[in-house]
Each structure stands twice: as C-alpha cells, then as structure tokens.
Design a protein around this motif. Structure first.
Motif, PDB file in Angstrom:
ATOM      1  N   UNK A 263       0.824  -1.211   0.000  1.00 46.02           N
ATOM      2  CA  UNK A 263       0.000   0.000   0.000  1.00 46.02           C
ATOM      3  C   UNK A 263       0.858   1.261   0.000  1.00 46.02           C
ATOM      4  N   UNK A 264       1.956   1.219   0.751  1.00 46.25           N
ATOM      5  CA  UNK A 264       2.862   2.387   0.783  1.00 46.25           C
ATOM      6  C   UNK A 264       3.476   2.617  -0.598  1.00 46.25           C
ATOM      7  N   UNK A 265       3.797   1.529  -1.284  1.00 47.68           N
ATOM      8  CA  UNK A 265       4.417   1.616  -2.620  1.00 47.68           C
ATOM      9  C   UNK A 265       3.439   1.119  -3.689  1.00 47.68           C
ATOM     10  N   UNK A 266       2.176   1.569  -3.579  1.00 45.84           N
ATOM     11  CA  UNK A 266       1.119   0.997  -4.416  1.00 45.84           C
ATOM     12  C   UNK A 266       1.364   1.237  -5.909  1.00 45.84           C
ATOM     13  N   UNK A 267       1.680   2.464  -6.286  1.00 44.23           N
ATOM     14  CA  UNK A 267       1.881   2.764  -7.712  1.00 44.23           C
ATOM     15  C   UNK A 267       3.110   2.065  -8.279  1.00 44.23           C
ATOM     16  N   UNK A 268       4.270   2.097  -7.581  1.00 46.46           N
ATOM     17  CA  UNK A 268       5.414   1.335  -8.091  1.00 46.46           C
ATOM     18  C   UNK A 268       5.129  -0.157  -8.199  1.00 46.46           C
ATOM     19  N   UNK A 269       4.356  -0.685  -7.233  1.00 46.63           N
ATOM     20  CA  UNK A 269       3.998  -2.106  -7.268  1.00 46.63           C
ATOM     21  C   UNK A 269       3.150  -2.408  -8.501  1.00 46.63           C
ATOM     22  N   UNK A 270       2.126  -1.562  -8.755  1.00 49.85           N
ATOM     23  CA  UNK A 270       1.280  -1.765  -9.936  1.00 49.85           C
ATOM     24  C   UNK A 270       2.101  -1.676 -11.223  1.00 49.85           C
ATOM     25  N   UNK A 271       3.018  -0.734 -11.276  1.00 49.79           N
ATOM     26  CA  UNK A 271       3.858  -0.596 -12.472  1.00 49.79           C
ATOM     27  C   UNK A 271       4.718  -1.842 -12.686  1.00 49.79           C
ATOM     28  N   UNK A 272       5.245  -2.391 -11.586  1.00 49.53           N
ATOM     29  CA  UNK A 272       6.054  -3.612 -11.694  1.00 49.53           C
ATOM     30  C   UNK A 272       5.219  -4.771 -12.216  1.00 49.53           C
TER      31      UNK A 272
END
Length: 576
Positions: A263-272
C-alpha cells in the motif's frame, strides 16, 4: 433471475467441493511421504521456503501445509523460525492455484473447463480401482473445480451484465484510497466467508476479466484475500496450543506487513506488475483499459486479465518473502511476545490435544495428525514414569501422597486422551483412505489401548506402594537400587518406543531397539526373581516386604510388555 442466482450458488458450491475433493485426494496420495519430505527439506531458511512452495503446490491446500508446520514445531522437529520460512514458501505455493485458474479462463474455444466432463469419466474409472482410488478422487475434484469455475464465470456474467451493477461498481471505484480499502475489505470478507482465498481469487478474475472492476481494484481484492486467509488460520488456532497460535500469528504478520508495504508503494507495485505482464506478451493492465479500446484490444484484455491477477498474486508473495526473509528472527521474537507461554503449559500437569483440532484435514493426512497426537500421548505416559520413580523413592508419607496423587491424575488423563483420539479415529474412519489406511487406523487403536494400560499401571503401582506404607514395610537400600535400575531400563524402552513412533513409517526399518530394550527388562526381572527366592530362603527381609517388592517388579515388567507392543504395532502396520 432466481434460477440464475441458484445456478451461481450451485457453481460456487461445485467449485468449493472440487477444491476440497482435489486436496483430499492429494493428501491421501501423499501420506507419510509428505511428512518425510518436509523433515528432510527444512535444514535452512532457503530449503524451508522451497519446501513450503513444493508442498502447498502439490496438495493445493495451505491449511494442510500449515497443519504439518505446526505439527513439526510441536514435535520439536522444526524451529519456529524455520516454520515461518515454510509459511513464506506456502504463500508462494498458493499462487500456483491462481495460475491454474488463469489457464481455465483460456482464450478462444478451449479452456481447462472444456475437458472437465471427460475427466469425470476417467476419474470414475480410476475410483473403482482400489490402487488408483485416490488419484481418481483428485481428478474428480479437479474436474468439478473447473466445471464449477466455468459455470460461475458464465452465470456471473449474465447476472452482472447490466447498467445498474456497472454503475454501482463504478461508484465504489471512484474514491481513491477509500476505494482501495473497500475492495480490500471485500476480498477479506469473501475469503473469510468461503474459507478459501482461492475462491476469492477466482471471483476477482471473473470481475476484472469482464470489465466490472478496474485492475487497481482487483489488486486491492487480492491484497484483502491475503489478509482474510490469515484470519481463518488464526480462528482455527484459537483452540490449539501455544506453538500453533504463534505459527498462525506469524502467518498473519507476514501477510499484514506485505500488504502494508504494498500500500505504501502501491503505484510502483502496480507498475512492476504491469511490466511483468507485458514481458509475458500481454497488454499492460495498468495502462490499458476497456474504456475507449477497440474490439481487438478488449478481446486481448479479456484473455490476459486473469493472467494479470495471477502475476500480481505471485509478485506480491515473492517480493514480500524476499524482503521479510531477512527479518525472520525478529518475527519469531514478536510472535513469542504476542503469545507468551502460560504457567499451566510450563508445568505440564494438564494435557490438551494439539493436532487433531486444527484444520479440515482428511484421509491419510488426518491419520498423520492422529499419529502425532499418539506421539504426544507417549510423552504423557513417559512423564508418568517420573512420578512412579518419585513414589518408589519417597522418604516420607507426605512425599509419597503427592506422587500418588499425580499417578491417579495421570491415569485419568490417559483415559481421557485415549477416548478423545478414539473418537477422532471413528470420525475419520467414516471417510475413504488410501490402501493400507484402515491398517493404520487399527494400529493407532491398538497403540492408544496399550498407552492407556501404561497409565493404569502407574495407578496400580501407587496402590501397591500405599499398602507398603499402610503395613509399615521398608525396602532395603539394595531393593530400592534394583527398583531404580528397573525404572532405568523402562526409560530406555521408552526411548526406543519414542523413536519408533516418531520416525516416518517409510524410514523405519525394524524395531530391534525396542526388542533389545524389552529383553533387558525381562532378563533383569528373571534375575531379581531368582535372587528374591534365595533371599526368602535366607530370611534376608520379611516375606510381606518381599511380596510387595516382587509385585512392583512384575508390574514394571508388564509395563515393558505394553511398551514393546506399541513398537510391534507400528512395524506391523508397515507391512500392509
């Protein structure tokens, strides 16, 4: 509409039943081999993680894997830290199910669901051959699972394909971080209600593949299902022992930290996740949507989104494991603080069943759970030997009374444990076993009967010693030394029994250790009997004292018989 709703519920029931049947069939085929495999493959954190992946992927049940982990921790075969590492691997292993589901959605005219009916015919044939009945059960469960999933997908499309539903889901999806938490809650609730994170994943795939929810919200649902599955295991552990609770808490903390980090790194996670999906040759679900897309892109998305869900499920668990594997010692300390050991557990004056109350385990895996409970039963009987020694060596009547009280207490405990294990065996006997399963049930019945007799022996020895005190008889120092030597020999016999009980049946070659221990008990009994007759002739001690003394020796020798009978039951079951 009513018929469609009932069809939807029926397909969901078929899906869940298929999962249960498939897992049960695999558990029966695995048997003791799975336990032996885990014992050999948990030497370090890396192999622990690989073991968790392999076992969960094979049995398609994180519940079964968790039960084995808890069993190993309780039996002292696996440290809590290693158990946490196996759980990490089990989380990755559950993603195999998501990939199988993604395959079942398949593009074009073919999917795994297409061959479900032919597989049922094959399963029926195999189930009628005793040797392959467990394989038949597995294939039947596999077929029902994917037939149910296929019907679930078709029926849900008919029910959800209207403007009102789309508008409602669109409204839920339009509130930023609040929407993420709402869909996380939905994923957790679905998992908790259906007791299956796999079902929540399948439902998520249906919703996202048909365009009812965006991929971002599907990600939130998967995160929620990872929390929901840990709630289930923690509920199951509420009736279990301290190690089971700690293992369940570790599972919860692992997934909770993983979700918080995501959740803290939600956008980077989605991009990965999007880049990983692109690398597999599919459209990026983060940048491509149904809105404004041409027909070819929509078709490609429908085909690829289930795989995208499988990818995000895998990426989440792999990354969480790669990060948290370095903090296993800290996790271990944290769960130990969360679930402290109670004084009553330390004193070990009570006994609670540890293994047969955890999880919905069937077939041979259920017998493995009962066998572990029997090993604990053996440990309980061995503790009783310590109180026998205390009673024999008591210097005052008060000391003896305390020891005798424990002998009576442990006799009651052994009666209760035998009854509870027998009740469990009766229940699991109502279900099918692999070939040799019923032989193992008979083995366990015989073993718990012998162990209950060991408990009775302790009380009997207490009664003999009570008469010794009432008649003011006194054993000589030599008599006491010989009684203690007999107790030492019984302790060695217990060593052999414990080894033979706890060793996986496929690894146990013979019971020569138990046979030698029993021979030593018998030979020493014969020596003492001959010596006693000589002492009576010489009037070395009063006849009444000698009579009580030999009653004790004979009772201890009889305990040796009960102990060897247990090892014989184990080795006899191997021949079936």
């Amino acid at each position: 509409m009513l018929l469609q709703i009932l069809t939807l519920l029926g397909s969901l029931a078929m899906f869940l039943y298929g999962m249960s049947l498939m897992s049960g069939g695999l558990q029966k085929m695995a048997g003791d081999r799975m336990r032996s495999f885990m014992a050999r493959m948990t030497s370090n954190y890396f192999t622990c993680i690989l073991t968790g992946i392999a076992v969960t992927a094979m049995v398609q049940s994180s519940t079964a894997t968790t039960l084995l982990i808890v069993s190993f921790v309780n039996a002292g075969l696996l440290a809590l830290g290693s158990a946490i590492a196996v759980i990490m691997g089990a989380n990755i292993g559950t993603t195999v199910t998501a990939w199988i589901f993604a395959l079942s959605f398949g593009g074009g005219s073919w999917s795994i669901g297409t061959i479900a009916i032919p597989l049922m015919f094959l399963a029926f044939l195999l189930s009628n051959v005793k040797r392959f009945s467990s394989l038949g059960e597995f294939i039947m469960g596999f077929a029902l699972l994917f037939l149910g999933l296929s019907i679930l997908k078709e029926t849900s499309t008919l029910l959800l394909d209207n403007e009102g539903v789309r508008t409602f889901l669109s409204t839920l999806s339009g509130h930023g971080i609040l929407s993420i938490f709402l869909f996380m809650l939905a994923g957790a609730v679905i998992t908790l209600m259906l007791q299956s994170s796999a079902t929540a994943t399948a439902i998520t795939m249906v919703l996202v593949a048909q365009g009812y929810i965006p991929f971002t919200m599907a990600t939130a649902m998967v995160l929620g299902s990872n929390i929901g599955t840990t709630i289930t295991s923690n509920i199951a552990a509420t009736v279990a022992n301290v190690n089971a609770k700690r293992t369940a808490r570790a599972h919860f903390l692992f997934n909770l930290f993983g979700v918080a980090m995501t959740l803290v790194l939600f956008k980077p996670f989605l991009n990965l996740v999007g880049l990983t999906v692109e690398a597999l040759g599919f459209p990026n679900p983060v940048t491509v949507s149904f809105e404004g897309a041409d027909e070819a892109t929509v078709a490609s998305l429908v085909e690829s989104l289930p795989y995208s869900v499988a990818v995000l499920h895998t990426v989440f668990n792999v990354i969480t494991t790669l990060v948290l594997v370095w903090f296993i010692p800290q996790l271990e300390k944290l769960v130990t603080l969360m679930v402290p050991e109670k004084e009553e557990d330390k004193e070990q004056e009570t006994h609670r069943l540890k293994y047969i109350e955890i999880g919905n385990i069937t077939g041979d895996m259920a017998l493995n759970s009962a066998k572990l409970e029997v090993v604990e039963f053996g440990n309980l009987c061995r503790k009783d030997l310590g109180f026998i020694r205390s009673a024999v060596n008591a210097k005052t009547r008060e000391e003896f009374n305390e020891a005798d009280k424990m002998l009576i207490h442990y006799e009651n405990l052994t009666d209760n444990v035998e009854r509870e294990i027998a009740t469990f065996l009766r229940e699991v006997s109502k279900k099918e076993f692999s070939p040799g399963g019923m032989a193992r049930v008979r083995e366990l019945y015989r073993i718990i009967g012998e162990m209950e007799s060991l408990g009775d022996s302790g009380e009997t020895i207490g009664k003999i010693l009570t008469r010794v005190w009432e008649h003011a008889c006194h054993f000589t120092d030599k008599m006491l030394a010989q009684l203690n030597t007999m107790l030492d020999l019984l302790d060695s016999a217990y060593d052999a029994m414990d080894y033979n009980l706890s060793t996986p049946i496929i690894d146990l070659q013979d019971i020569q250790n138990a046979e030698l221990a029993e021979k030593a008990v018998n030979d020493y009994r014969d020596t003492l009997r001959s010596e006693h007759l000589s002492n009576i002739e010489k009037s070395s001690y009063p006849y009444e004292t000698g009579s009580f003394y030999m009653d004790l020796i004979n009772c201890l020798e009889k305990m040796g018989d009960f102990i060897i009978n247990i090892s014989q039951s184990v080795i006899e079951a191997k021949s079936h």
